[in-house]
Design a protein around this motif. Structure first.
Motif, PDB file in Angstrom:
ATOM      1  N   PRO A  26       0.834  -1.196   0.000  1.00 17.15           N
ATOM      2  CA  PRO A  26       0.000   0.000   0.000  1.00 17.15           C
ATOM      3  C   PRO A  26       0.874   1.253   0.000  1.00 17.15           C
ATOM      4  N   ALA A  27       0.347   2.327  -0.613  1.00 19.20           N
ATOM      5  CA  ALA A  27       1.110   3.577  -0.673  1.00 19.20           C
ATOM      6  C   ALA A  27       1.318   4.119   0.735  1.00 19.20           C
ATOM      7  N   MET A  28       2.528   4.623   0.986  1.00 22.25           N
ATOM      8  CA  MET A  28       2.829   5.206   2.284  1.00 22.25           C
ATOM      9  C   MET A  28       2.064   6.522   2.429  1.00 22.25           C
ATOM     10  N   ALA A  29       1.568   6.784   3.612  1.00 24.47           N
ATOM     11  CA  ALA A  29       0.806   8.001   3.854  1.00 24.47           C
ATOM     12  C   ALA A  29       1.683   9.227   3.659  1.00 24.47           C
ATOM     13  N   ASP A  30       1.097  10.300   3.125  1.00 25.91           N
ATOM     14  CA  ASP A  30       1.824  11.550   2.916  1.00 25.91           C
ATOM     15  C   ASP A  30       0.927  12.698   3.364  1.00 25.91           C
ATOM     16  N   GLY A  31       0.604  12.716   4.645  1.00 29.87           N
ATOM     17  CA  GLY A  31      -0.281  13.748   5.154  1.00 29.87           C
ATOM     18  C   GLY A  31      -1.732  13.445   4.813  1.00 29.87           C
ATOM     19  N   PRO A  32      -2.654  14.255   5.348  1.00 33.45           N
ATOM     20  CA  PRO A  32      -4.078  14.037   5.106  1.00 33.45           C
ATOM     21  C   PRO A  32      -4.438  14.130   3.616  1.00 33.45           C
ATOM     22  N   LYS A  56      -9.419  22.695  -6.546  1.00 31.33           N
ATOM     23  CA  LYS A  56      -9.345  22.076  -7.871  1.00 31.33           C
ATOM     24  C   LYS A  56      -7.905  22.044  -8.381  1.00 31.33           C
ATOM     25  N   GLU A  57      -7.194  23.139  -8.173  1.00 30.12           N
ATOM     26  CA  GLU A  57      -5.802  23.195  -8.624  1.00 30.12           C
ATOM     27  C   GLU A  57      -4.940  22.204  -7.836  1.00 30.12           C
ATOM     28  N   LEU A  58      -5.252  22.049  -6.555  1.00 31.21           N
ATOM     29  CA  LEU A  58      -4.497  21.120  -5.709  1.00 31.21           C
ATOM     30  C   LEU A  58      -4.736  19.676  -6.153  1.00 31.21           C
ATOM     31  N   GLN A  59      -5.970  19.358  -6.498  1.00 26.96           N
ATOM     32  CA  GLN A  59      -6.254  18.009  -6.988  1.00 26.96           C
ATOM     33  C   GLN A  59      -5.508  17.730  -8.289  1.00 26.96           C
ATOM     34  N   THR A  60      -5.421  18.736  -9.140  1.00 20.65           N
ATOM     35  CA  THR A  60      -4.675  18.574 -10.398  1.00 20.65           C
ATOM     36  C   THR A  60      -3.189  18.383 -10.118  1.00 20.65           C
ATOM     37  N   GLN A 251       0.612  23.812  11.642  1.00 23.12           N
ATOM     38  CA  GLN A 251       1.993  23.442  11.341  1.00 23.12           C
ATOM     39  C   GLN A 251       2.237  21.949  11.493  1.00 23.12           C
ATOM     40  N   ALA A 252       1.648  21.323  12.507  1.00 23.02           N
ATOM     41  CA  ALA A 252       1.837  19.884  12.706  1.00 23.02           C
ATOM     42  C   ALA A 252       1.249  19.094  11.544  1.00 23.02           C
ATOM     43  N   VAL A 253       0.127  19.563  11.019  1.00 23.69           N
ATOM     44  CA  VAL A 253      -0.481  18.911   9.857  1.00 23.69           C
ATOM     45  C   VAL A 253       0.405  19.115   8.632  1.00 23.69           C
ATOM     46  N   TRP A 254       0.881  20.338   8.442  1.00 25.28           N
ATOM     47  CA  TRP A 254       1.753  20.652   7.305  1.00 25.28           C
ATOM     48  C   TRP A 254       3.009  19.792   7.328  1.00 25.28           C
ATOM     49  N   ASP A 255       3.556  19.566   8.505  1.00 23.08           N
ATOM     50  CA  ASP A 255       4.792  18.795   8.635  1.00 23.08           C
ATOM     51  C   ASP A 255       4.613  17.320   8.270  1.00 23.08           C
ATOM     52  N   ARG A 261       5.011  16.962  -1.792  1.00 21.85           N
ATOM     53  CA  ARG A 261       3.616  17.363  -1.612  1.00 21.85           C
ATOM     54  C   ARG A 261       3.513  18.840  -1.257  1.00 21.85           C
ATOM     55  N   LYS A 262       4.422  19.314  -0.430  1.00 19.59           N
ATOM     56  CA  LYS A 262       4.419  20.738  -0.077  1.00 19.59           C
ATOM     57  C   LYS A 262       4.618  21.599  -1.328  1.00 19.59           C
ATOM     58  N   ALA A 263       5.499  21.147  -2.205  1.00 17.86           N
ATOM     59  CA  ALA A 263       5.730  21.883  -3.450  1.00 17.86           C
ATOM     60  C   ALA A 263       4.474  21.898  -4.314  1.00 17.86           C
ATOM     61  N   GLN A 264       3.705  20.822  -4.276  1.00 18.45           N
ATOM     62  CA  GLN A 264       2.460  20.760  -5.042  1.00 18.45           C
ATOM     63  C   GLN A 264       1.431  21.740  -4.476  1.00 18.45           C
ATOM     64  N   PHE A 265       1.410  21.889  -3.160  1.00 20.91           N
ATOM     65  CA  PHE A 265       0.539  22.900  -2.553  1.00 20.91           C
ATOM     66  C   PHE A 265       0.914  24.290  -3.084  1.00 20.91           C
ATOM     67  N   GLU A 266       2.208  24.568  -3.119  1.00 21.22           N
ATOM     68  CA  GLU A 266       2.647  25.887  -3.581  1.00 21.22           C
ATOM     69  C   GLU A 266       2.328  26.091  -5.053  1.00 21.22           C
ATOM     70  N   THR A 267       2.450  25.045  -5.853  1.00 22.92           N
ATOM     71  CA  THR A 267       2.098  25.140  -7.266  1.00 22.92           C
ATOM     72  C   THR A 267       0.625  25.485  -7.433  1.00 22.92           C
ATOM     73  N   ALA A 268      -0.230  24.806  -6.685  1.00 24.22           N
ATOM     74  CA  ALA A 268      -1.665  25.077  -6.743  1.00 24.22           C
ATOM     75  C   ALA A 268      -1.969  26.490  -6.251  1.00 24.22           C
ATOM     76  N   CYS A 269      -1.233  26.915  -5.254  1.00 20.73           N
ATOM     77  CA  CYS A 269      -1.407  28.246  -4.688  1.00 20.73           C
ATOM     78  C   CYS A 269      -1.076  29.327  -5.721  1.00 20.73           C
ATOM     79  N   ARG A 270       0.040  29.180  -6.380  1.00 24.01           N
ATOM     80  CA  ARG A 270       0.451  30.177  -7.382  1.00 24.01           C
ATOM     81  C   ARG A 270      -0.505  30.183  -8.574  1.00 24.01           C
TER      82      ARG A 270
END
Length: 361
Positions: A26-32, A56-60, A251-255, A261-270
């Motif tokens: 199974p895929a290893m968990a990577d945050g919620p 929507k951008e985050l899902q993409t 912050q604990a959730v973000w960590d 995955r964090k980079a993907q959040f920033e991509t969706a954000c921009r």
């Protein structure tokens, strides 16, 4: 899930053996996989819709692995308690206008509503290519909150009024819904200011609790129905040259998320930021024209009024910089960055575009 005391060497050996045998793991968990987001704005208007666009951008960006469930104001926590709730871990995430938290994090006054500040384009450049995000995050670190500046609205309007503003003295005794540093500027001119939640502004105007209000851009103000309870619509939005909205994550959730995955959040954000900047400006002019057709009187503050507001701002700015070193540092950094952008556009300035004639093909 093995217990925390399960020997890591045995766990690693088991994984290696399974991979050698060709057994699928199974895929290893990577945050919620889904974040519950408490929004300070209804998703039915442009400001709240930004959070849904971000989802929507985050899902993409994550290939469908992560999404946001955006909750309407008050569904999870009261709108003005979003920051503290994210900080404490009571909720995972929030969608906000940064200026709401100025009482807790004073530097957000600058990001939420800076009087006589630079253009949204210059502000955006400073945020993502200058020191803007770094300086903001330094302050949020004290509260265990990760901030992602994902949405900027264009310069706001000067507000809705039930009386004409012809001179600075007309602010004396005026009761107005306005927040942040703009409120401090008006208080010096004799106005009585208060922060009324967005959902209560219409009734406050209708019942005479306030004589005037500012809230957002025309697209949002029209959806709020302010034209039904106020006669005059003033420009420019001297008190708010650009407005930042953000995704807040505990912050604990973000960590829990990987660097990828964090980079993907920033991509969706921009991507959401780009959407907001492209979508908003032309729609505001269309909305203004529609409001004028409904009988709204669109006015511009007289130069005498703008001069008085600016002089009052200089006094407020001096006080803020003396009392808040973080604000002073961020303000100097922003204006230095904006100066570079202004210099570039001054060198590139050209005559105004000649409009097309009706007969031009």
């Amino acid at each position: 899930m093995p217990s925390p005391n399960f020997p890591r060497t045995l766990l690693a050996a088991g994984i290696a053996a399974a991979m050698t045998a060709g057994v699928a793991l199974p895929a290893m968990a990577d945050g919620p996989e889904r974040l519950d987001v408490a929004s300070t704005f209804s998703t039915k208007n442009f400001l709240g819709a930004g959070a849904e666009h971000l989802s929507k951008e985050l899902q993409t960006a994550t290939g469908g692995a992560v999404s946001l469930r955006v909750h309407e104001p008050g569904d999870l926590v009261p709108a003005f308690e979003v920051f503290n709730s994210v900080s404490s871990g009571a909720i995972q995430a929030g969608w906000d206008w940064m200026g709401y938290w100025a009482g807790t994090v004073p530097i957000t006054n600058l990001y939420g509503a800076l009087p006589f500040g630079p253009s949204p384009e210059a502000f955006m450049s400073w945020m993502w290519s200058g020191e803007g995000t770094e300086l903001l995050q330094t302050e949020y670190d004290k509260y265990g909150v990760k901030v992602l500046p994902c949405f900027i609205s264009p310069q706001e309007t000067g507000g809705w009024y039930n009386k004409e503003i012809n001179s600075p003295s007309d602010f004396d005794g005026l009761s107005m819904r306005i927040s942040g540093l703009g409120a401090k500027v008006l208080n010096r001119l004799g106005a009585s200011t208060q922060l009324v939640p967005g959902g209560e502004i219409y009734l406050a105007l209708e019942r005479g609790r306030v004589d005037a209000t500012e809230f957002s851009v025309p697209q949002v103000d029209a959806a709020m129905g302010f034209d039904e309870v106020a006669k005059y619509y003033y420009f420019p939005g001297w008190h708010q040259s650009a407005s930042w909205f953000s995704l807040l994550i505990n912050q604990a959730v973000w960590d829990e998320y990987s660097d990828e995955r964090k980079a993907q959040f920033e991509t969706a954000c921009r991507s959401t930021l780009q959407w907001a900047m492209a979508e908003a400006p032309p729609e505001q002019v269309r909305t203004i024209h529609a409001l004028e057709e409904k009988g709204v009187e669109v006015r511009r503050f007289p130069d005498e009024v703008l001069d008085a507001l600016q002089q009052s701002w200089v006094e407020v700015r001096k006080e803020e910089m003396e009392n808040n070193p973080a604000f002073a540092k961020a303000y100097r950094s922003l204006m230095k960055h904006a100066g570079l952008i202004d210099e570039w556009y001054e060198l590139q300035a050209m005559p105004a575009i000649i409009p097309l004639d009706e007969g031009d093909s």
